[in-house]
Design a protein around this motif. Structure first.
Motif, PDB file in Angstrom:
ATOM      1  N   SER A 106      -9.436   3.209   9.027  1.00  0.00           N
ATOM      2  CA  SER A 106     -10.318   2.579   7.825  1.00  0.00           C
ATOM      3  C   SER A 106      -9.758   3.112   6.757  1.00  0.00           C
ATOM      4  O   SER A 106      -9.616   2.183   5.335  1.00  0.00           O
ATOM      5  N   VAL A 107      -9.486   4.670   6.542  1.00  0.00           N
ATOM      6  CA  VAL A 107      -9.074   5.671   5.492  1.00  0.00           C
ATOM      7  C   VAL A 107      -7.859   4.645   4.978  1.00  0.00           C
ATOM      8  O   VAL A 107      -7.519   4.368   4.026  1.00  0.00           O
ATOM      9  N   ILE A 108      -6.737   4.318   6.166  1.00  0.00           N
ATOM     10  CA  ILE A 108      -5.511   3.766   5.809  1.00  0.00           C
ATOM     11  C   ILE A 108      -5.895   2.182   4.932  1.00  0.00           C
ATOM     12  O   ILE A 108      -5.108   1.720   3.958  1.00  0.00           O
ATOM     13  N   GLY A 109      -6.756   2.046   5.722  1.00  0.00           N
ATOM     14  CA  GLY A 109      -6.910   0.454   5.401  1.00  0.00           C
ATOM     15  C   GLY A 109      -7.180   0.222   2.880  1.00  0.00           C
ATOM     16  O   GLY A 109      -7.008  -0.926   2.951  1.00  0.00           O
ATOM     17  N   THR A 110      -7.715   1.390   3.811  1.00  0.00           N
ATOM     18  CA  THR A 110      -8.234   1.397   2.023  1.00  0.00           C
ATOM     19  C   THR A 110      -7.190   1.682   0.688  1.00  0.00           C
ATOM     20  O   THR A 110      -7.133   1.726  -0.301  1.00  0.00           O
ATOM     21  N   TYR A 111      -6.201   2.053   1.761  1.00  0.00           N
ATOM     22  CA  TYR A 111      -5.090   2.232   0.405  1.00  0.00           C
ATOM     23  C   TYR A 111      -3.938   1.282   0.428  1.00  0.00           C
ATOM     24  O   TYR A 111      -2.961   1.574  -0.239  1.00  0.00           O
ATOM     25  N   LYS A 112      -4.807   0.257   1.207  1.00  0.00           N
ATOM     26  CA  LYS A 112      -3.424  -1.683   1.225  1.00  0.00           C
ATOM     27  C   LYS A 112      -4.353  -1.752  -0.180  1.00  0.00           C
ATOM     28  O   LYS A 112      -5.241  -2.983  -0.271  1.00  0.00           O
ATOM     29  N   ASN A 113      -3.917  -1.505  -1.676  1.00  0.00           N
ATOM     30  CA  ASN A 113      -4.358  -2.023  -2.936  1.00  0.00           C
ATOM     31  C   ASN A 113      -3.159  -1.506  -4.124  1.00  0.00           C
ATOM     32  O   ASN A 113      -2.515  -0.578  -3.958  1.00  0.00           O
ATOM     33  N   PRO A 114      -3.696  -2.599  -5.171  1.00  0.00           N
ATOM     34  CA  PRO A 114      -2.687  -2.242  -6.255  1.00  0.00           C
ATOM     35  C   PRO A 114      -2.747  -1.053  -6.612  1.00  0.00           C
ATOM     36  O   PRO A 114      -1.755  -0.372  -7.205  1.00  0.00           O
ATOM     37  N   ILE A 115      -4.417  -0.696  -7.325  1.00  0.00           N
ATOM     38  CA  ILE A 115      -4.335   1.041  -7.396  1.00  0.00           C
ATOM     39  C   ILE A 115      -3.319   2.110  -6.895  1.00  0.00           C
ATOM     40  O   ILE A 115      -2.720   3.012  -7.195  1.00  0.00           O
ATOM     41  N   VAL A 116      -3.294   1.688  -5.251  1.00  0.00           N
ATOM     42  CA  VAL A 116      -2.750   3.100  -4.427  1.00  0.00           C
ATOM     43  C   VAL A 116      -1.530   2.726  -4.571  1.00  0.00           C
ATOM     44  O   VAL A 116      -0.465   3.454  -4.782  1.00  0.00           O
TER      45      VAL A 116
ATOM     46  N   ARG B 290      11.207  -3.148  -7.193  1.00  0.00           N
ATOM     47  CA  ARG B 290      11.137  -3.039  -5.795  1.00  0.00           C
ATOM     48  C   ARG B 290      10.097  -3.034  -5.225  1.00  0.00           C
ATOM     49  O   ARG B 290       9.199  -4.072  -4.722  1.00  0.00           O
ATOM     50  N   HIS B 291       9.364  -1.992  -5.354  1.00  0.00           N
ATOM     51  CA  HIS B 291       8.087  -1.530  -4.981  1.00  0.00           C
ATOM     52  C   HIS B 291       7.101  -2.286  -6.100  1.00  0.00           C
ATOM     53  O   HIS B 291       6.040  -2.705  -5.029  1.00  0.00           O
ATOM     54  N   LEU B 292       6.986  -3.057  -7.022  1.00  0.00           N
ATOM     55  CA  LEU B 292       6.061  -3.290  -7.323  1.00  0.00           C
ATOM     56  C   LEU B 292       5.976  -4.950  -6.984  1.00  0.00           C
ATOM     57  O   LEU B 292       4.677  -5.617  -7.285  1.00  0.00           O
ATOM     58  N   SER B 293       6.987  -5.491  -6.932  1.00  0.00           N
ATOM     59  CA  SER B 293       7.127  -6.524  -6.108  1.00  0.00           C
ATOM     60  C   SER B 293       6.704  -6.948  -4.988  1.00  0.00           C
ATOM     61  O   SER B 293       5.985  -7.884  -4.742  1.00  0.00           O
ATOM     62  N   HIS B 294       6.131  -5.759  -3.861  1.00  0.00           N
ATOM     63  CA  HIS B 294       5.267  -5.758  -2.881  1.00  0.00           C
ATOM     64  C   HIS B 294       3.901  -5.461  -3.244  1.00  0.00           C
ATOM     65  O   HIS B 294       3.675  -6.301  -2.855  1.00  0.00           O
ATOM     66  N   VAL B 295       3.693  -4.816  -3.973  1.00  0.00           N
ATOM     67  CA  VAL B 295       2.654  -4.309  -3.924  1.00  0.00           C
ATOM     68  C   VAL B 295       2.038  -5.523  -5.043  1.00  0.00           C
ATOM     69  O   VAL B 295       0.489  -5.915  -4.941  1.00  0.00           O
ATOM     70  N   PHE B 296       2.259  -6.109  -5.628  1.00  0.00           N
ATOM     71  CA  PHE B 296       1.784  -7.668  -7.191  1.00  0.00           C
ATOM     72  C   PHE B 296       2.543  -8.442  -6.466  1.00  0.00           C
ATOM     73  O   PHE B 296       1.740  -9.717  -6.776  1.00  0.00           O
ATOM     74  N   GLY B 297       3.381  -8.768  -5.961  1.00  0.00           N
ATOM     75  CA  GLY B 297       3.572 -10.069  -4.575  1.00  0.00           C
ATOM     76  C   GLY B 297       3.091 -10.775  -3.741  1.00  0.00           C
ATOM     77  O   GLY B 297       2.568 -10.496  -3.155  1.00  0.00           O
TER      78      GLY B 297
END
Length: 109
Positions: free
Chosen positions: A37-47, A102-109
């Protein structure tokens, strides 16, 4: 002086990340469901932006740390410390900018 300040700030940020990382990883021993559950909360653009900041801090802290060692232990270090600082900035930019793209393309892509 600004490199000294940036080195301390990056070190503190890395410390807080490591503290949080140890805590959330230790959670797997307590409850695997809570860990997931905690790891799931990390999957967002802010993190994702936080991860970008973490990489920026680690890269700067590592290369500036090498510069500090050279200033302290190399006889020519104090004489060329300004040039070494700009070398640290150049290496940081060369490594960080491609990662950020590259990282931002994964975060926002």
């Amino acid at each position: 002086m600004w490199s000294w300040v940036a080195h301390r700030i990056s070190g503190v940020l890395i410390f807080f990340f490591l503290f949080a990382h140890v805590l959330d990883t230790a959670l797997v021993r307590v409850s695997p469901e809570a860990y997931n559950s905690v790891i799931g909360t990390y999957k967002n653009p802010i993190v994702g932006l936080g991860e970008l900041g973490l990489v920026a801090a680690v890269l700067f802290h590592a290369f500036n740390g090498i510069r500090v060692i050279l200033v302290d232990f190399w006889s020519r270090g104090p004489k060329v410390q300004r040039q070494m600082f700009w070398a640290v900035i150049a290496i940081w930019v060369v490594l960080f900018v491609p990662f950020a793209i590259r990282h931002l393309s994964h975060v926002f892509g």
